[in-house]
Design an enzyme around this catalytic site. Structure first.
Site, PDB file in Angstrom:
ATOM      1  N   HIS A 235     151.086 -15.413  84.456  1.00  0.00           N
ATOM      2  CA  HIS A 235     151.341 -16.269  83.296  1.00  0.00           C
ATOM      3  C   HIS A 235     151.723 -15.474  82.057  1.00  0.00           C
ATOM      4  CE1 HIS A 235     148.551 -19.286  85.490  1.00  0.00           C
ATOM      5  NE2 HIS A 235     149.819 -19.467  85.834  1.00  0.00           N
TER       6      HIS A 235
ATOM      7  N   CYS B 191     168.081 -12.770  65.486  1.00  0.00           N
ATOM      8  CA  CYS B 191     168.877 -14.004  65.515  1.00  0.00           C
ATOM      9  C   CYS B 191     168.308 -15.119  64.646  1.00  0.00           C
ATOM     10  CB  CYS B 191     169.026 -14.497  66.956  1.00  0.00           C
ATOM     11  SG  CYS B 191     167.516 -15.238  67.650  1.00  0.00           S
TER      12      CYS B 191
ATOM     13  N   CYS C 259     162.801 -14.364  64.031  1.00  0.00           N
ATOM     14  CA  CYS C 259     163.319 -13.222  64.788  1.00  0.00           C
ATOM     15  C   CYS C 259     164.252 -12.410  63.897  1.00  0.00           C
ATOM     16  CB  CYS C 259     164.074 -13.717  66.023  1.00  0.00           C
ATOM     17  SG  CYS C 259     164.990 -12.424  66.895  1.00  0.00           S
TER      18      CYS C 259
END
Length: 303
Positions: A146, A208, A205
């Site tokens: 996970h 971007c 981010c």
């Protein structure tokens, strides 16, 4: 406070997340040891039940899991994607809890599995946990089913950043949280006033401008296909499966048991409570993992 008292206090805090259990029988330890002796390529699947002994609560344990003790529910993947307020609440809680979570240390079960790997008694570990405790204990061949809480990723590009480094960025953006440690409740959960959450700053981010998320498979999300394929190959190359501390209620873990049985390979389970796969197990030991696993192949008492 004397060191011995501090250590006793820490031990009590860790054990508060371990559900009630019966003492393990010597015969059960011998049965599991015999099971593993003839299968040096066993795959090990671990769940939250092995980390409760390190002080990390699970969700489902009767009386002591997060479902039983708090109204805290795991975050849903779709909610994180759609709601900026959900992202704020998640990152604020994660920010406050990170120092305690990241300083958690492996326990006897983690160390025993690392020893089994060095002694070539097991093939690899697949863990449902995101706490990196297997790696801290020294295990080398670990697949994090996970994902991991120790990496932060961008949802819009390939940007990645270490969670410790990200903590420093969050600290600089949120000076009002300098009193954050005081918000941690005795049961390990965090209590954050609404105004703190509303004003919590999350950086976009740097590449971007997208939203950042821990590299964890949230509820409702899917495990990456290449990871599932790698685990299926590990099952195929194994000579059996050992499940430790998992109820197997999440299908991504239960699938591994089904794959093992489809190959007519044996399955052993050590878990305090019932599991979804008890009817498929060749051996089921209802005990605390820490009472069983560290005692396997431990010949120090006889040397």
């Amino acid at each position: 406070m004397r060191l011995s008292a501090v250590l006793r206090c820490r031990s009590v805090i860790k054990q508060q997340y371990v559900p009630q259990h019966k003492p393990v029988l010597d015969d059960d330890i011998k049965r599991l040891e015999d099971f593993m002796l003839s299968k040096p390529n066993i795959l090990v699947l671990t769940g939250a039940g092995i980390s409760t002994e390190s002080g990390i609560p699970d969700y489902r344990s009767a009386g002591v899991g997060l479902y039983a003790r708090t109204n805290h529910k795991p975050i849903q993947h779709i909610e994180f994607l759609k709601s900026s307020s959900v992202r704020k609440r998640y990152w604020a809680r994660n920010f406050v809890g990170w120092p305690n979570f990241s300083s958690t240390q492996p326990n006897g079960t983690h160390h025993a599995l690392a020893r089994f790997e060095r002694e070539m008694r097991i093939q690899s570990v697949v863990t449902q946990n995101v706490d990196r405790l297997h790696t801290k204990a020294g295990s080398k061949s670990v697949v994090e089913l996970h994902g991991s809480g120790y990496v932060v990723k961008c949802l819009g590009c390939e940007y990645r950043i270490d969670r410790h480094e990200f903590q420093s960025i969050l600290t600089s953006l949120n000076p009002a949280f300098k009193d954050a440690p005081e918000m941690i409740r005795p049961d390990g959960d965090v209590e954050i006033p609404a105004e703190y959450i509303e004003n919590f700053q999350i950086p976009p981010c740097p590449q971007c401008g997208g939203d950042l998320k821990p590299e964890i498979v949230f509820f409702g999300d899917s495990v990456p296909r290449d990871r599932l394929d790698a685990i299926a190959k590990m099952v195929y190359n194994s000579d059996g499966l050992l499940v430790l501390g998992s109820s197997l209620l999440v299908f991504s873990g239960y699938r591994i048991v089904l794959q093992t049985r489809d190959l007519n390979l044996p399955v052993a389970i050590v878990n305090i409570g019932e599991t979804r796969a008890d009817h498929l197990a060749d051996i089921k030991i209802a005990a605390k993992c820490g009472d069983v696993i560290p005692k396997l192949f431990d010949y120090r008492a006889t040397t």
